[in-house]
Write a protein that holds these residues in place. Structure first.
Motif, PDB file in Angstrom:
ATOM      1  N   ARG A 168     -20.656   8.449  15.430  1.00  0.00           N
ATOM      2  CA  ARG A 168     -20.552   8.457  14.004  1.00  0.00           C
ATOM      3  C   ARG A 168     -20.890  10.221  14.293  1.00  0.00           C
ATOM      4  N   TYR A 169     -22.098  10.626  14.968  1.00  0.00           N
ATOM      5  CA  TYR A 169     -22.207  12.407  15.377  1.00  0.00           C
ATOM      6  C   TYR A 169     -20.803  12.670  15.575  1.00  0.00           C
ATOM      7  N   HIS A 170     -20.286  12.238  16.485  1.00  0.00           N
ATOM      8  CA  HIS A 170     -19.010  13.068  17.793  1.00  0.00           C
ATOM      9  C   HIS A 170     -17.117  12.458  16.758  1.00  0.00           C
ATOM     10  N   GLU A 171     -17.458  12.180  15.768  1.00  0.00           N
ATOM     11  CA  GLU A 171     -16.319  12.265  14.829  1.00  0.00           C
ATOM     12  C   GLU A 171     -16.759  12.910  14.039  1.00  0.00           C
ATOM     13  N   ARG A 172     -17.803  13.492  13.632  1.00  0.00           N
ATOM     14  CA  ARG A 172     -18.514  14.425  12.122  1.00  0.00           C
ATOM     15  C   ARG A 172     -18.614  15.744  13.071  1.00  0.00           C
ATOM     16  N   LEU A 173     -18.613  16.022  14.086  1.00  0.00           N
ATOM     17  CA  LEU A 173     -18.557  16.728  15.396  1.00  0.00           C
ATOM     18  C   LEU A 173     -17.297  17.218  15.237  1.00  0.00           C
ATOM     19  N   ALA A 174     -16.252  16.465  15.217  1.00  0.00           N
ATOM     20  CA  ALA A 174     -14.880  16.973  15.835  1.00  0.00           C
ATOM     21  C   ALA A 174     -14.342  17.163  14.274  1.00  0.00           C
ATOM     22  N   ALA A 175     -14.620  16.304  13.272  1.00  0.00           N
ATOM     23  CA  ALA A 175     -14.093  16.626  11.940  1.00  0.00           C
ATOM     24  C   ALA A 175     -14.143  18.196  11.352  1.00  0.00           C
ATOM     25  N   LEU A 176     -15.648  18.528  11.885  1.00  0.00           N
ATOM     26  CA  LEU A 176     -15.823  20.244  11.289  1.00  0.00           C
ATOM     27  C   LEU A 176     -15.863  20.193  12.361  1.00  0.00           C
ATOM     28  N   ILE A 177     -15.359  20.857  13.380  1.00  0.00           N
ATOM     29  CA  ILE A 177     -14.527  21.632  14.140  1.00  0.00           C
ATOM     30  C   ILE A 177     -13.421  21.886  13.833  1.00  0.00           C
ATOM     31  N   ALA A 178     -12.670  21.004  14.000  1.00  0.00           N
ATOM     32  CA  ALA A 178     -11.376  20.426  13.311  1.00  0.00           C
ATOM     33  C   ALA A 178     -10.982  21.192  12.133  1.00  0.00           C
ATOM     34  N   ASN A 179     -12.079  21.320  11.129  1.00  0.00           N
ATOM     35  CA  ASN A 179     -11.240  21.453  10.012  1.00  0.00           C
ATOM     36  C   ASN A 179     -11.450  23.119   9.697  1.00  0.00           C
ATOM     37  N   LYS A 180     -12.538  23.614  10.455  1.00  0.00           N
ATOM     38  CA  LYS A 180     -13.040  25.468  10.952  1.00  0.00           C
ATOM     39  C   LYS A 180     -12.052  25.886  11.718  1.00  0.00           C
ATOM     40  N   ARG A 181     -11.606  25.452  12.892  1.00  0.00           N
ATOM     41  CA  ARG A 181     -10.160  26.060  13.459  1.00  0.00           C
ATOM     42  C   ARG A 181      -9.135  25.982  12.958  1.00  0.00           C
ATOM     43  N   GLY A 182      -8.905  25.017  12.413  1.00  0.00           N
ATOM     44  CA  GLY A 182      -7.351  24.062  11.962  1.00  0.00           C
ATOM     45  C   GLY A 182      -6.712  23.224  12.332  1.00  0.00           C
ATOM     46  N   GLU A 183      -7.821  22.694  13.386  1.00  0.00           N
ATOM     47  CA  GLU A 183      -6.799  22.427  14.869  1.00  0.00           C
ATOM     48  C   GLU A 183      -6.279  20.602  14.621  1.00  0.00           C
ATOM     49  N   GLU A 184      -6.417  20.243  15.427  1.00  0.00           N
ATOM     50  CA  GLU A 184      -5.774  18.328  14.815  1.00  0.00           C
ATOM     51  C   GLU A 184      -7.178  17.773  15.233  1.00  0.00           C
ATOM     52  N   TYR A 185      -7.834  17.248  14.966  1.00  0.00           N
ATOM     53  CA  TYR A 185      -8.612  15.851  14.639  1.00  0.00           C
ATOM     54  C   TYR A 185      -8.476  15.629  16.151  1.00  0.00           C
ATOM     55  N   ASN A 186      -7.147  14.700  16.075  1.00  0.00           N
ATOM     56  CA  ASN A 186      -7.517  13.487  18.185  1.00  0.00           C
ATOM     57  C   ASN A 186      -6.949  14.663  18.475  1.00  0.00           C
ATOM     58  N   HIS A 187      -6.812  15.845  18.742  1.00  0.00           N
ATOM     59  CA  HIS A 187      -6.954  17.258  20.127  1.00  0.00           C
ATOM     60  C   HIS A 187      -8.934  16.913  20.029  1.00  0.00           C
ATOM     61  N   VAL A 188      -8.895  17.907  19.082  1.00  0.00           N
ATOM     62  CA  VAL A 188     -11.237  17.979  19.250  1.00  0.00           C
ATOM     63  C   VAL A 188     -11.891  16.875  19.733  1.00  0.00           C
ATOM     64  N   ILE A 189     -11.482  15.247  19.161  1.00  0.00           N
ATOM     65  CA  ILE A 189     -12.380  14.462  19.418  1.00  0.00           C
ATOM     66  C   ILE A 189     -11.924  13.870  20.934  1.00  0.00           C
ATOM     67  N   THR A 190     -10.771  14.019  21.650  1.00  0.00           N
ATOM     68  CA  THR A 190     -10.551  13.838  23.079  1.00  0.00           C
ATOM     69  C   THR A 190     -11.178  14.924  24.209  1.00  0.00           C
ATOM     70  N   PHE A 191     -11.270  16.046  23.324  1.00  0.00           N
ATOM     71  CA  PHE A 191     -11.332  17.391  24.312  1.00  0.00           C
ATOM     72  C   PHE A 191     -13.241  16.968  24.199  1.00  0.00           C
ATOM     73  N   ILE A 192     -13.591  16.972  22.435  1.00  0.00           N
ATOM     74  CA  ILE A 192     -15.499  16.626  23.119  1.00  0.00           C
ATOM     75  C   ILE A 192     -15.518  15.453  23.622  1.00  0.00           C
ATOM     76  N   ARG A 193     -14.519  13.900  24.304  1.00  0.00           N
ATOM     77  CA  ARG A 193     -15.073  13.166  25.018  1.00  0.00           C
ATOM     78  C   ARG A 193     -15.418  13.317  25.839  1.00  0.00           C
ATOM     79  N   ARG A 194     -14.095  14.364  26.510  1.00  0.00           N
ATOM     80  CA  ARG A 194     -14.183  14.508  27.843  1.00  0.00           C
ATOM     81  C   ARG A 194     -15.075  15.221  28.252  1.00  0.00           C
ATOM     82  N   ARG A 195     -15.169  15.906  27.378  1.00  0.00           N
ATOM     83  CA  ARG A 195     -16.806  16.727  28.099  1.00  0.00           C
ATOM     84  C   ARG A 195     -17.568  16.204  28.220  1.00  0.00           C
TER      85      ARG A 195
END
Length: 178
Positions: free
Chosen positions: A111-138
């Motif tokens: 839940r934390y990572h999904e929320r973090l990805a959604a906040l970052i994607a919203n702020k940067r204007g990027e796609e959610y699936n790219h952001v969550i993949t990047f976070i999980r990989r890191r």
């Protein structure tokens, strides 16, 4: 976290509390700390506190326990120790982040990572699936790096070791046989 939250702190010290007002299972130590916190993660203006635990879910003590149950046990242990104190004394929210050495996550960490990805994607204007993949990989690489350092140590030469060291004293068998 500092990209999407205000007032991000590492190992924030919790306020003093009266142990009589909290359950006996709560951590009421004067020097109690959580791993990190940030304002505005779950709700605007509210401080969100997080505590991380990495478990080895494949250890012998968890051999007959499903991985989800292991995550849940550790989440409940963290909540028992800190949740009431954070809610009643700090007036914030508490989220335990449980990870396994193999790269898995508990429900709260997901839940934390999904929320973090959604906040970052919203702020940067990027796609959610790219952001969550990047976070999980890191995250997986960070856990792998930490696990490897725990197993083999650092690459820096040991300059402060004062005792006698013999390579024969190290047990390299990482798999336990019975």
């Amino acid at each position: 976290l500092s990209e999407v939250c205000k007032d991000v702190r590492i190992e924030p010290q919790l306020q003093q509390c009266n142990p009589a007002l909290l359950p006996q299972t709560s951590n009421t130590a004067a020097d109690a700390r959580l791993d990190f916190c940030g304002r505005g993660f779950w709700r605007p203006i509210q401080q969100a506190y997080f505590d991380v635990r990495v478990v080895h879910a494949n250890s012998l003590s968890y051999m007959n326990t499903p991985v989800e149950t292991v995550y849940k046990q550790h989440e409940n242990a963290k909540k028992t120790a800190y949740n009431r104190r954070v809610i009643e004394v700090e007036h914030g929210s508490f989220t335990p982040l449980i990870f396994s050495t193999a790269g898995g996550m508990g429900k709260e960490a997901i839940r934390y990572h999904e929320r973090l990805a959604a906040l970052i994607a919203n702020k940067r204007g990027e796609e959610y699936n790219h952001v969550i993949t990047f976070i999980r990989r890191r995250l997986r690489f960070s856990i792998l790096r930490t696990t490897l350092m725990a197993l083999r140590g650092t690459r820096k030469p040991a300059t402060k070791y004062r005792g006698k060291f013999s390579i024969a004293d190290i047990d390299m068998n990482l798999i336990q046989y019975e």
